[in-house]
Design a protein around this motif. Sequence first.
Motif, PDB file in Angstrom:
ATOM      1  N   ASP A  77      27.940  27.239  25.976  1.00 44.02           N
ATOM      2  CA  ASP A  77      27.611  28.301  25.027  1.00 44.02           C
ATOM      3  C   ASP A  77      27.160  27.730  23.690  1.00 44.02           C
ATOM      4  OD1 ASP A  77      28.430  29.960  27.018  1.00 44.02           O
ATOM      5  OD2 ASP A  77      30.027  30.942  25.891  1.00 44.02           O
ATOM      6  N   VAL A  78      27.878  26.728  23.199  1.00 43.88           N
ATOM      7  CA  VAL A  78      27.553  26.128  21.903  1.00 43.88           C
ATOM      8  C   VAL A  78      26.172  25.481  21.946  1.00 43.88           C
ATOM      9  CG1 VAL A  78      28.166  24.281  20.295  1.00 43.88           C
ATOM     10  CG2 VAL A  78      29.938  25.804  21.178  1.00 43.88           C
ATOM     11  N   GLU A  79      25.882  24.751  23.009  1.00 40.89           N
ATOM     12  CA  GLU A  79      24.592  24.068  23.098  1.00 40.89           C
ATOM     13  C   GLU A  79      23.422  25.047  23.103  1.00 40.89           C
ATOM     14  OE1 GLU A  79      24.007  21.026  26.003  1.00 40.89           O
ATOM     15  OE2 GLU A  79      24.884  19.615  24.596  1.00 40.89           O
ATOM     16  N   THR A  80      23.603  26.196  23.718  1.00 42.79           N
ATOM     17  CA  THR A  80      22.494  27.153  23.784  1.00 42.79           C
ATOM     18  C   THR A  80      22.216  27.807  22.441  1.00 42.79           C
ATOM     19  OG1 THR A  80      23.951  28.988  24.449  1.00 42.79           O
ATOM     20  CG2 THR A  80      22.948  27.671  26.212  1.00 42.79           C
ATOM     21  N   ARG A  81      23.131  27.646  21.471  1.00 43.15           N
ATOM     22  CA  ARG A  81      22.937  28.266  20.162  1.00 43.15           C
ATOM     23  C   ARG A  81      22.266  27.329  19.160  1.00 43.15           C
ATOM     24  NH1 ARG A  81      28.234  30.520  21.244  1.00 43.15           N
ATOM     25  NH2 ARG A  81      29.248  29.008  19.869  1.00 43.15           N
ATOM     26  N   GLY A  82      21.652  26.266  19.622  1.00 45.50           N
ATOM     27  CA  GLY A  82      20.939  25.364  18.724  1.00 45.50           C
ATOM     28  C   GLY A  82      19.728  26.041  18.102  1.00 45.50           C
ATOM     29  N   SER A  83      19.235  25.457  17.020  1.00 45.25           N
ATOM     30  CA  SER A  83      18.028  25.976  16.381  1.00 45.25           C
ATOM     31  C   SER A  83      16.827  25.758  17.295  1.00 45.25           C
ATOM     32  CB  SER A  83      17.789  25.263  15.051  1.00 45.25           C
ATOM     33  OG  SER A  83      17.451  23.900  15.282  1.00 45.25           O
ATOM     34  N   ASP A  84      15.732  26.435  16.991  1.00 47.67           N
ATOM     35  CA  ASP A  84      14.521  26.260  17.790  1.00 47.67           C
ATOM     36  C   ASP A  84      14.088  24.797  17.813  1.00 47.67           C
ATOM     37  OD1 ASP A  84      14.533  28.945  18.250  1.00 47.67           O
ATOM     38  OD2 ASP A  84      12.780  29.412  17.016  1.00 47.67           O
ATOM     39  N   ALA A  85      14.209  24.135  16.667  1.00 44.46           N
ATOM     40  CA  ALA A  85      13.813  22.726  16.588  1.00 44.46           C
ATOM     41  C   ALA A  85      14.715  21.858  17.461  1.00 44.46           C
ATOM     42  CB  ALA A  85      13.859  22.243  15.139  1.00 44.46           C
ATOM     43  N   GLU A  86      16.025  22.126  17.422  1.00 44.23           N
ATOM     44  CA  GLU A  86      16.959  21.354  18.243  1.00 44.23           C
ATOM     45  C   GLU A  86      16.680  21.548  19.727  1.00 44.23           C
ATOM     46  OE1 GLU A  86      21.098  21.164  15.695  1.00 44.23           O
ATOM     47  OE2 GLU A  86      20.491  23.087  16.540  1.00 44.23           O
ATOM     48  N   LEU A  87      16.432  22.783  20.130  1.00 44.65           N
ATOM     49  CA  LEU A  87      16.171  23.063  21.542  1.00 44.65           C
ATOM     50  C   LEU A  87      14.885  22.389  22.008  1.00 44.65           C
ATOM     51  CD1 LEU A  87      17.129  26.854  21.630  1.00 44.65           C
ATOM     52  CD2 LEU A  87      18.497  24.936  22.446  1.00 44.65           C
ATOM     53  N   ALA A  88      13.856  22.420  21.173  1.00 46.82           N
ATOM     54  CA  ALA A  88      12.590  21.783  21.535  1.00 46.82           C
ATOM     55  C   ALA A  88      12.752  20.273  21.653  1.00 46.82           C
ATOM     56  CB  ALA A  88      11.519  22.122  20.501  1.00 46.82           C
ATOM     57  N   LEU A  89      13.517  19.684  20.729  1.00 47.35           N
ATOM     58  CA  LEU A  89      13.737  18.237  20.778  1.00 47.35           C
ATOM     59  C   LEU A  89      14.529  17.855  22.021  1.00 47.35           C
ATOM     60  CD1 LEU A  89      13.504  15.458  19.499  1.00 47.35           C
ATOM     61  CD2 LEU A  89      15.563  15.966  18.165  1.00 47.35           C
ATOM     62  N   ARG A  90      15.580  18.615  22.324  1.00 48.40           N
ATOM     63  CA  ARG A  90      16.363  18.330  23.526  1.00 48.40           C
ATOM     64  C   ARG A  90      15.494  18.410  24.777  1.00 48.40           C
ATOM     65  NH1 ARG A  90      20.898  22.419  22.524  1.00 48.40           N
ATOM     66  NH2 ARG A  90      22.066  21.510  20.794  1.00 48.40           N
ATOM     67  N   ALA A  91      14.656  19.436  24.839  1.00 49.36           N
ATOM     68  CA  ALA A  91      13.794  19.598  26.013  1.00 49.36           C
ATOM     69  C   ALA A  91      12.887  18.389  26.193  1.00 49.36           C
ATOM     70  CB  ALA A  91      12.967  20.875  25.882  1.00 49.36           C
ATOM     71  N   THR A  92      12.330  17.900  25.102  1.00 49.99           N
ATOM     72  CA  THR A  92      11.430  16.749  25.170  1.00 49.99           C
ATOM     73  C   THR A  92      12.169  15.500  25.635  1.00 49.99           C
ATOM     74  OG1 THR A  92      10.116  17.695  23.377  1.00 49.99           O
ATOM     75  CG2 THR A  92       9.791  15.358  23.859  1.00 49.99           C
ATOM     76  N   VAL A  93      13.349  15.261  25.064  1.00 46.76           N
ATOM     77  CA  VAL A  93      14.132  14.075  25.427  1.00 46.76           C
ATOM     78  C   VAL A  93      14.602  14.160  26.875  1.00 46.76           C
ATOM     79  CG1 VAL A  93      16.261  12.804  24.957  1.00 46.76           C
ATOM     80  CG2 VAL A  93      14.822  13.571  23.063  1.00 46.76           C
ATOM     81  N   ASN A  94      15.076  15.323  27.298  1.00 47.99           N
ATOM     82  CA  ASN A  94      15.551  15.459  28.680  1.00 47.99           C
ATOM     83  C   ASN A  94      14.412  15.353  29.689  1.00 47.99           C
ATOM     84  OD1 ASN A  94      18.326  15.685  28.182  1.00 47.99           O
ATOM     85  ND2 ASN A  94      18.109  17.844  27.633  1.00 47.99           N
TER      86      ASN A  94
END
Length: 400
Positions: A77-94
Amino acid sequence: MTAQLLFADRLYDGERAQTDAAVLIVDGRISWTGQRSRVPGEAKGANELRTPDGTTLLPGLINCHIHLTVSGGPDFDVETRGSDAELALRATVNALRSLAAGVTTVRDLGAPTSAAIVLGRAIAAGELIGPNVIAAGRGITSTGGHGWQIGRQADGPDEIRKAVREQLFAGASVIKIFSTGGVLGTGAHPDVAQLTLEETTAAVEEAHSRHLRVTTHAHATKGAKIAIEAGVDSIEHATLLDAEAIRLCKDKGVALVPTFAALKAILSNRERLAPDVLARASALTERHQQGIRDAIRAGVKVAAGTDAGTPFNYAERFGTELEALVEIGMTPERALAAATSVAADVVGRDDIGRIRPGARADLVAVKGDPLSDVRACWQVAAVWKDGRSVPTTSAAARRA
């Protein structure tokens, strides 16, 4: 025109194995494959390459179930509440971590934003390095139902249709729905059916009218049977299927993506997770394994997907799922097919998952012989995406 001739001592093309093989790659596509002694004249002048000594060449692996915008922290739940920038960065790294593990195609099945869709476009346009991304956008769930953190909440057939259209407008290339409750986060218990037959049928009709496949999250039999009757193409998790549900899957051609890696990761980190999550996971494991064994015996198509992004279930650990498939009775060759040719069929792509003329030159060389021991897939020696060699050991691609 750019031509490469790649020689391999061992090769598995997604359906069969051969030795002393060669693959001709022209402009990022496979033009010919066969015995080294029978290289065609069109290969004259091609740049000649060899796979590393002691390796086996495979089609690029396909992860049929991943969540790129979350990274496997203990609290989903906590991870899904990241900012748009955080989510985009995670997606790129993963995405990079997946590629470094030999996974050249991922199917992202739910995110809080359109980050995975946008990332897939950038990779397809050559702006970024990464795997092919088949993205669902937001999954579709009932109000307050499981998956709400990465989903579009909707109730009733008309609202469900609208939710599907929203994902299509955003650029989704697959539709994901949530037919039952789940293990993680707040929301319904795994036994609960979250969508009615009418709602599920609306989602399927809308997606199929646009030539998109529909896959559903389903643990328990009741929700799974509703989804099968409505015409979904595949079921994620498929944890508590009974004999009738398995028969229906076989009769209607519904594929299963078990995601064993998700429950394995939870049960391997008992001391770090909430008691209710552990209780749900523990109750499901044995029945899950037996149900998938029964489905395999019945001839149901089973593909590999990890559900990476769930707690302690990391994008680069695709090998966990291959090991789990062998543990329940698949041969190593069948497990490899589940991650290549069968997976390609399940996601609806004929240009990946096989080493054959016309396919994309998405390839991975692994150390050893995975047809004898699937654990060889952990040892990635080289990866090619559209015929281009990509890094496998960069800091961005490997978790410390």
